[in-house]
Each structure stands twice: as C-alpha cells, then as structure tokens.
Write an enzyme that holds these catalytic residues in place. Sequence first.
Site, short mmCIF file in Angstrom:
data_model
loop_
_atom_site.label_atom_id
_atom_site.label_comp_id
_atom_site.label_asym_id
_atom_site.label_seq_id
_atom_site.Cartn_x
_atom_site.Cartn_y
_atom_site.Cartn_z
N ASP A 180 66.15 -19.67 74.39
CA ASP A 180 65.17 -20.73 74.09
C ASP A 180 63.87 -20.39 74.81
O ASP A 180 63.47 -21.07 75.75
CB ASP A 180 65.74 -22.08 74.58
CG ASP A 180 64.85 -23.26 74.22
OD1 ASP A 180 63.89 -23.08 73.45
OD2 ASP A 180 65.11 -24.37 74.73
N GLU B 239 66.93 -18.63 84.40
CA GLU B 239 65.65 -19.33 84.32
C GLU B 239 64.75 -18.80 85.44
O GLU B 239 65.22 -18.49 86.53
CB GLU B 239 65.92 -20.85 84.46
CG GLU B 239 64.75 -21.70 84.86
CD GLU B 239 63.60 -21.72 83.85
OE1 GLU B 239 63.84 -21.83 82.63
OE2 GLU B 239 62.45 -21.61 84.32
N CYS C 184 60.14 -22.42 69.59
CA CYS C 184 59.06 -23.38 69.35
C CYS C 184 57.88 -22.69 68.67
O CYS C 184 56.81 -23.26 68.54
CB CYS C 184 58.62 -24.04 70.66
SG CYS C 184 58.20 -22.87 71.94
N CYS D 130 47.40 -36.42 68.52
CA CYS D 130 47.96 -36.22 67.18
C CYS D 130 47.02 -35.38 66.33
O CYS D 130 45.82 -35.58 66.35
CB CYS D 130 48.12 -37.56 66.46
SG CYS D 130 49.24 -38.68 67.27
N CYS E 15 40.95 -38.64 70.19
CA CYS E 15 42.01 -38.21 71.10
C CYS E 15 42.57 -36.87 70.64
O CYS E 15 42.61 -36.56 69.46
CB CYS E 15 43.08 -39.29 71.09
SG CYS E 15 44.67 -38.77 71.68
N1 SAH Z 1 66.33 -24.57 77.29
C1 SAH Z 1 65.61 -25.50 78.10
C2 SAH Z 1 64.16 -25.09 78.42
C3 SAH Z 1 63.42 -24.37 77.38
S1 SAH Z 1 61.70 -24.19 77.70
C4 SAH Z 1 65.66 -26.89 77.50
O1 SAH Z 1 65.93 -27.09 76.33
O2 SAH Z 1 65.43 -27.84 78.24
C5 SAH Z 1 61.59 -22.48 78.11
C6 SAH Z 1 62.01 -22.16 79.53
O3 SAH Z 1 61.85 -20.76 79.74
C7 SAH Z 1 61.18 -22.83 80.61
O4 SAH Z 1 62.06 -23.50 81.48
C8 SAH Z 1 60.47 -21.68 81.32
O5 SAH Z 1 60.31 -21.90 82.70
C9 SAH Z 1 61.43 -20.54 81.08
N2 SAH Z 1 60.85 -19.19 81.14
C10 SAH Z 1 59.60 -18.80 80.76
N3 SAH Z 1 59.47 -17.47 80.92
C11 SAH Z 1 60.64 -17.00 81.40
C12 SAH Z 1 61.12 -15.72 81.74
N4 SAH Z 1 60.34 -14.65 81.63
N5 SAH Z 1 62.36 -15.61 82.19
C13 SAH Z 1 63.18 -16.69 82.31
N6 SAH Z 1 62.78 -17.95 81.99
C14 SAH Z 1 61.52 -18.10 81.53
#
Ligand code: SAH
Length: 477
Positions: free
Chosen positions: A408, A360, A435, A109, A106
């Site tokens: 984020d 977003e 991340c 993991c 798989c």
């Molecule tokens: N902070 C949120 C999501 C984080 S994931 C939480 O914790 O739930 C990263 C997010 O960035 C995603 O929702 C993705 O759609 C958005 N994203 C990716 N590229 C982007 C961009 N260029 N401008 C704005 N948002 C973006």
Amino acid sequence: MALLFYVFFVILTLSMDYSAGGKHDMEKQLKKNDIIPLEISGMSHDGNGVGRFQDFVLFVPMTAPGDKILCHVVKVNHSFGYGRVMELLEPSPMRMENDCPAFRQCGGCSWRHIQYQEELRLKQQSVEQNLKKIALFSQPLQPILSCKEERYRNKAQYPIGKDEHGRVIVGFYARRSHRIIPCSDCKLQPEFFTVLCNVVKDWADRHQISVYNEKTGKGLLRHLYLRTAQKTGQTMVCVVATSGKLPHEEELCECLIQAEPSVRTVLINRNLENTNVILGKHNRILFGKGCIEDEICGVRIRISPQAFYQVNRDAAEKMYQLAAEYAQPKDTETLLDLYCGTGTIGLTMAKRVSRLIGVEVIGQAVEDAKDNARRNQIANAEFLCADAGKAAQHLANRGERPDIIVVDPPRKGCDDNTLDAIVKMSPQRLVYISCNSATLARDVAKLEQNGYHFVKGRPVDLFPRTTHVEAVVLLSR
Ligand code: SAH
C-alpha cells in the site's frame, strides 16, 4: 442556449486569423486573455475539465464533461493551456446544484458540482484508462465501491487567524493560498466539528488570545486539529499553538466538553517551527488520555494526534475487506504487509494467517502498529521499521517466502528494489492497494513481465468530491 453557443463559436472562429489551421498555427493564435467558446469533453486526472479548441487542449477548473462555456484563456503553454469559466452557456447534464457557499474559494472539494454517480463513473474510467494506457490491460475492473458522499471525514485541520475586523476566524485555506476563509459548515466533516470550531473561536475572542502570524512567527494559536473515531464515537480536540500552555485553557476545555459530549480528550500541541507541517512533536494533555480508539474490521486501533489513520473509516473498512477477499488468507500462510502504516491492513487479517510481518518507514507508526497488535492480543505479528525496498531485499535474502504480500505505497508507487524483492520472494498472491492508478499501472506492468498476472481489480472511493481514488488489484504468480 445551444444556439447562442454556436453563434459565438462561428463568430469567434471567423474573427481569429489562423492561416493554415494546423496545430502550430493555433499555438500562435490562441493567446492569454482570449475569450473563446469551448465544449468540455473530458476530465483530467487532477479534476479539471478538458476542452479542445481546434487541436489545442485547454484545462478548465470546475467544469464538467458536456458543459458549453465561454472560456477566458488565462495561460497558454506550448501545447496546452488553462482557462476559466466566464459564462456557463449550457450546463452539462452531469452537473448538480452546488450546495456549499465556500466551494469556489476553498481548496477542499474539486467536484462538488458533479452528481456523485457521475463522479464514480469518472473515477472508474480514470483507473481503467491508466491500466489500459500504461499496463496495456483490456479487462474491465469490478465496479467501483462507493461510500457515503457527505460527512465522511474523521479528521480536520483548521487554520486559525483573524479577519479584517480583528475577530478570530477558524476556517479553511483558500485554494492554493494561505488566506483563511471562515468555516461555514463543511459537508465533508461531521456537523459537530463546526460546533467545536465556534467554541474555540468564541473563547479566543473572549480572552483576546493572539493568533500565529506566518510572516513574523509571533502569536499563539495556529490550528485546531480534530479527530473522531466513527465506530466508537470518541473525539479528540487538539489545539496547535506556539506554546504548550494557553491562557484560560481550563475554561476552553470545559466549554469543549460541554458543547460536545463525544470529546474524550483535549490536548495542546506545541509547534514553534516556521513550517507547513501542522503538528509539532510535543503534546500536553489537558483532559483524557491523549488519544482515542476506533475499531476497523473488528480490530481496535489507538489514534494519537500523530498516528496515521484513514480519514474515511467506513470506506477504508470496505477497502480492507476487499483486500482480504483478494488475499484469501489461510491459517498456514505468512503475510507480508509492506508500507503498513500503523499496521491496520495486516492486523485485520492477522488472525487468519499463521504469521504477519509489517514494514513501515516511520518509527512512530511502527510503535503504534506494535501497540495495536498487543491491544488486540495478536501475537503472530512482527513489525520492522525500515524502507520497504531495503526490508524486502533483506527478507528475501534471509529466505523468507511469504505466501501473500500486500503493498500500500504512497503516490509514487513501489521502487525497483521493492518490486525486485517481491519477485524474489515469489508470493502466490500479491494484493496491490494504490492511491495513484498511474504508478499502479506502471508497477503492475513490471510485475507482469516477471511472472505475475492480473486476476482482478476494483477502484474504491475513499474521498468523494475530491479527485482522489484508490484501487485494489490482485496479481497471481
Ligand atoms: N497501509 C496503511 C498505510 C498506507 S499509507 C493503512 O492503510 O493505514 C502509506 C504508508 O507508507 C505510510 O505509512 C508511509 O509512512 C509509508 N511509507 C512511505 N514510504 C515508505 C518507504 N519507502 N518504506 C516503507 N514505508 C513507507
């Protein structure tokens, strides 16, 4: 065993003919299909064990630092290669008994063979090393926040296919392939997900429902998509198919609800596209409201099939709490939440600031964010649907000066537009949730050159048993 390893090592080393022993000679010498003794000394960021044969680096999946192995060289590039374990001569003390029969096949993991405490240590090390190498930091981070290492996921997407006897299988894709292996109980998912898989499998077998064939585009059932809200205990079942209507669908619905009382909604999602994207655009509700609701840091969040929601709720809650602890929101302040998804991070701090702006790029996520704000009677939040860099430039130009910015971003980190605009808006505190610690380190280094300094940081484990690790960092102007 140790003796055996060294005997192998000496014999093999002597039997290989390298004239001057330098790196370039080694490259010529080490060939595909060679079998060599190898000691694993480290771990790559994507979870492979790393060993050195003279100066040549070999990556070997499913090994642990400290392993002594007989390695079958499967690929040789210019300066590195890949191997696989032919025989484990002496196991590393980091190892644990693998407890999943599907582990080798798989793709879920990467680290089920390493004790969790050691996994945490490796994750801490990998974030710290990136910050040291790329951003030239020497300060240690706070110790990684751990979480429950089993059954932490709240979402699963099982491909549906048939085995060689024509019986339906609901399972997982094998590593780097689209071959479906049956769903033995997966230790990352709640146990009852397996029960729901079996209900769908039995129903499909009973009524001879066809399964989708990626090559021909024919057949009905594509995926079983499950989500559960860990705090409220509500579960969503979504069957992804090439039609919005399925034969004997009422019976399926009844069987699902009977088998698992937490099932609050059942949907069929129609996906006709020949694509790896699991969900199509159209949902048809068979039962319930078509969504479930969870709660994180006291905020109620609506989860529709398409909505983004952290797959490990409990660990995400700890991460949001840490972000708030770093951000120190005050009731006179403005908070800008860039890359806000469905608004969760900002909303969990909204009641402690005077104003919240979220940005977003995905329209549906912005709608969900607005809806989440309404449901929680949060009236001081505004959400913009735009690219983070463009929106941040726009906000900076219109004179916005947020006191706190939270970012984020996805794995590729922030672009220069975003970083420039952040510097222009010059918030007192910047909380960076990442991340990917390599792009985090790159971005932090840029911010450091523009008047920010690193205050503290902490890795957070949201995805035990995988190589992914999050990190939260506080920068101050
Ligand atoms: N902070 C949120 C999501 C984080 S994931 C939480 O914790 O739930 C990263 C997010 O960035 C995603 O929702 C993705 O759609 C958005 N994203 C990716 N590229 C982007 C961009 N260029 N401008 C704005 N948002 C973006």
